[in-house]
Write an enzyme that holds these catalytic residues in place. Structure first.
Site, PDB file in Angstrom:
ATOM      1  N   ASP A 171       7.447  21.440  -4.929  1.00  0.00           N
ATOM      2  CA  ASP A 171       8.530  20.526  -5.294  1.00  0.00           C
ATOM      3  C   ASP A 171       9.824  21.338  -5.336  1.00  0.00           C
ATOM      4  O   ASP A 171      10.035  22.125  -6.265  1.00  0.00           O
ATOM      5  CB  ASP A 171       8.264  19.875  -6.654  1.00  0.00           C
ATOM      6  CG  ASP A 171       9.233  18.742  -6.957  1.00  0.00           C
ATOM      7  OD1 ASP A 171      10.384  18.803  -6.482  1.00  0.00           O
ATOM      8  OD2 ASP A 171       8.854  17.801  -7.678  1.00  0.00           O
ATOM      9  N   ALA A 234       0.822   7.342  -4.583  1.00  0.00           N
ATOM     10  CA  ALA A 234       2.277   7.220  -4.717  1.00  0.00           C
ATOM     11  C   ALA A 234       2.801   6.018  -3.948  1.00  0.00           C
ATOM     12  O   ALA A 234       2.990   4.934  -4.517  1.00  0.00           O
ATOM     13  CB  ALA A 234       2.953   8.511  -4.269  1.00  0.00           C
ATOM     14  N   ARG A 235       3.004   6.181  -2.637  1.00  0.00           N
ATOM     15  CA  ARG A 235       3.517   5.105  -1.811  1.00  0.00           C
ATOM     16  C   ARG A 235       2.949   5.213  -0.403  1.00  0.00           C
ATOM     17  O   ARG A 235       2.827   6.308   0.156  1.00  0.00           O
ATOM     18  CB  ARG A 235       5.056   5.141  -1.738  1.00  0.00           C
ATOM     19  CG  ARG A 235       5.755   4.479  -2.917  1.00  0.00           C
ATOM     20  CD  ARG A 235       5.536   2.978  -2.927  1.00  0.00           C
ATOM     21  NE  ARG A 235       6.134   2.318  -4.068  1.00  0.00           N
ATOM     22  CZ  ARG A 235       5.537   2.113  -5.233  1.00  0.00           C
ATOM     23  NH1 ARG A 235       4.325   2.564  -5.443  1.00  0.00           N
ATOM     24  NH2 ARG A 235       6.160   1.453  -6.187  1.00  0.00           N
ATOM     25  N   ASP A 259      -4.731   4.707  -2.348  1.00  0.00           N
ATOM     26  CA  ASP A 259      -4.495   3.537  -3.190  1.00  0.00           C
ATOM     27  C   ASP A 259      -3.323   2.722  -2.673  1.00  0.00           C
ATOM     28  O   ASP A 259      -3.111   1.595  -3.115  1.00  0.00           O
ATOM     29  CB  ASP A 259      -4.225   3.983  -4.637  1.00  0.00           C
ATOM     30  CG  ASP A 259      -4.131   2.807  -5.588  1.00  0.00           C
ATOM     31  OD1 ASP A 259      -5.081   1.998  -5.623  1.00  0.00           O
ATOM     32  OD2 ASP A 259      -3.103   2.678  -6.276  1.00  0.00           O
ATOM     33  N   GLU A 264       0.581  -3.622   2.992  1.00  0.00           N
ATOM     34  CA  GLU A 264      -0.333  -4.117   1.968  1.00  0.00           C
ATOM     35  C   GLU A 264      -0.251  -5.638   1.900  1.00  0.00           C
ATOM     36  O   GLU A 264       0.847  -6.194   1.957  1.00  0.00           O
ATOM     37  CB  GLU A 264       0.025  -3.505   0.604  1.00  0.00           C
ATOM     38  CG  GLU A 264      -0.114  -1.990   0.570  1.00  0.00           C
ATOM     39  CD  GLU A 264       0.280  -1.379  -0.776  1.00  0.00           C
ATOM     40  OE1 GLU A 264       0.649  -2.142  -1.702  1.00  0.00           O
ATOM     41  OE2 GLU A 264       0.224  -0.139  -0.896  1.00  0.00           O
ATOM     42  N   HIS A 283      -4.068  -0.721  -4.493  1.00  0.00           N
ATOM     43  CA  HIS A 283      -2.863  -0.381  -5.259  1.00  0.00           C
ATOM     44  C   HIS A 283      -3.099  -0.558  -6.764  1.00  0.00           C
ATOM     45  O   HIS A 283      -2.347  -1.246  -7.454  1.00  0.00           O
ATOM     46  CB  HIS A 283      -1.679  -1.243  -4.798  1.00  0.00           C
ATOM     47  CG  HIS A 283      -0.346  -0.599  -5.027  1.00  0.00           C
ATOM     48  ND1 HIS A 283       0.687  -0.675  -4.136  1.00  0.00           N
ATOM     49  CD2 HIS A 283       0.130   0.139  -6.069  1.00  0.00           C
ATOM     50  CE1 HIS A 283       1.748  -0.028  -4.604  1.00  0.00           C
ATOM     51  NE2 HIS A 283       1.419   0.483  -5.786  1.00  0.00           N
ATOM     52  N   ILE A 284      -4.151   0.094  -7.259  1.00  0.00           N
ATOM     53  CA  ILE A 284      -4.568  -0.092  -8.654  1.00  0.00           C
ATOM     54  C   ILE A 284      -4.516   1.192  -9.475  1.00  0.00           C
ATOM     55  O   ILE A 284      -4.930   1.184 -10.641  1.00  0.00           O
ATOM     56  CB  ILE A 284      -6.002  -0.666  -8.740  1.00  0.00           C
ATOM     57  CG1 ILE A 284      -6.981   0.240  -7.978  1.00  0.00           C
ATOM     58  CG2 ILE A 284      -6.046  -2.085  -8.207  1.00  0.00           C
ATOM     59  CD1 ILE A 284      -8.433  -0.062  -8.239  1.00  0.00           C
TER      60      ILE A 284
END
Length: 317
Positions: A171, A234-235, A259, A264, A283-284
């Site tokens: 990061d 995350a995305r 996820d 989606e 997405h849970i």
């Protein structure tokens, strides 16, 4: 005053709004009904959305009487923040409210990869008793790589430490005295390539931006260990899905836990859903009863604060 909730919200948050004198209209599918949403928006003093409602200039202009947008979650890629800022519209995400739930999802994914108990259960129920096939691996001593080292990654690292894992992180915005390094013992690496080459598990914890879109692609998969797994809570869009499918099918990496997807819900003809070692969930990662109660209450209370003339410390614009 009236509040419109366009997606799934736990009841305790709506009850909090009502206790404070606000009228609440709730339709958990409204985010998908664009025309109806645009027609209703002018009638409300606040909108509360999740990740499917597209909060763009068109909706912001339609919601001409709204004073605040509440976001039931932390991702903001569905909200045009510049447009909201231009209209002096505070946007309030549920900062940190689901971080523990997402961290536990990541741990569950790693445990499932190494000890697939559901598969063992199904096999036993078919009449088998294959102890050799279901001999797994320990997380102890394995290396977890974190892409992004914010609050969720911090909580993942704490739990990974408890399992005896070594944790490394990439990061460029983290300093040596940030909590995740100073308190959790994560070892920072200078480049993403370095992290990918070392890790047995790679867990994604960055927002979707122009910079992060498809940051994990064919080139990056070629750097990873053949037994490595990638986890994305995350995305969708951060991982190049076609490249992932090819990497798993060719044995460049062992598999993935996704996820989130670029589109989606998952498409019926999606290649990802046809590959056994790519595990999908709807997405849970952040959806537990506890986290959703915290999220709903935080957003309700912060929306109330703004509607009462105050300022929210959680507002991003």
């Amino acid at each position: 005053m009236k509040v419109l909730v366009t997606e799934l919200m736990w009841n305790d948050g709506m009850e909090e709004l009502k206790r404070n004198g606000y009228s609440v209209d709730y339709d958990m599918e409204l985010g998908r009904k664009r025309k109806e949403l645009l027609e209703l928006a002018p009638n409300y003093d606040a909108l509360i959305v999740r990740n499917e409602t597209k909060v763009d200039p068109e909706l912001l202009d339609a919601a001409k009487n709204a004073k605040v947008i509440g976001r039931l979650g932390v991702g903001l890629d569905n909200i045009d923040l510049e447009a909201a800022k231009e209209r002096n519209m505070p946007v309030i995400p549920a900062i940190h409210a689901n971080a523990t739930s997402v961290a536990e999802y990541v741990m569950a994914a790693m445990l499932d990869a190494y000890r697939p108990l559901a598969e063992a259960d199904a096999d036993v129920r078919r009449g088998n008793w294959d102890r050799k096939f279901f001999t797994g691996y320990e997380l102890n001593g394995k290396k977890l790589g974190l892409i992004g080292m914010g609050e969720i990654a911090h909580r993942v690292a704490k739990r990974a430490n408890a399992f005896g894992m070594e944790t490394i992180g990439y990061d460029p915005f983290v300093t040596p005295f940030d909590h995740i390094l100073a308190e959790t013992g994560v070892r920072p690496v200078e480049t993403l390539d370095e992290m990918l080459a070392e890790a047995d598990f790679v867990s994604v914890h960055v927002p979707l931006t122009k910079v992060t879109r498809h940051m994990i692609n064919k080139e990056k998969f070629s750097l990873m260990k053949s037994h490595a797994y990638v986890i994305n809570s995350a995305r969708g869009g951060i991982i190049h899905e076609q490249d992932l499918a090819e990497a798993v099918q060719s044995g460049k990496i062992a598999g993935a836990y996704l996820d989130v997807l670029e589109t989606e819900p998952v498409q019926r003809d999606s290649l990802l859903s046809q590959i056994e070692s790519i595990h999908l969930s709807p997405h849970i990662a952040g959806l537990t009863d506890e986290s959703q109660s915290r999220t709903a209450m935080l957003i309700a209370q912060e929306v109330i604060r703004v509607l009462n003339g105050g300022k929210s410390l959680c507002a991003v614009v």
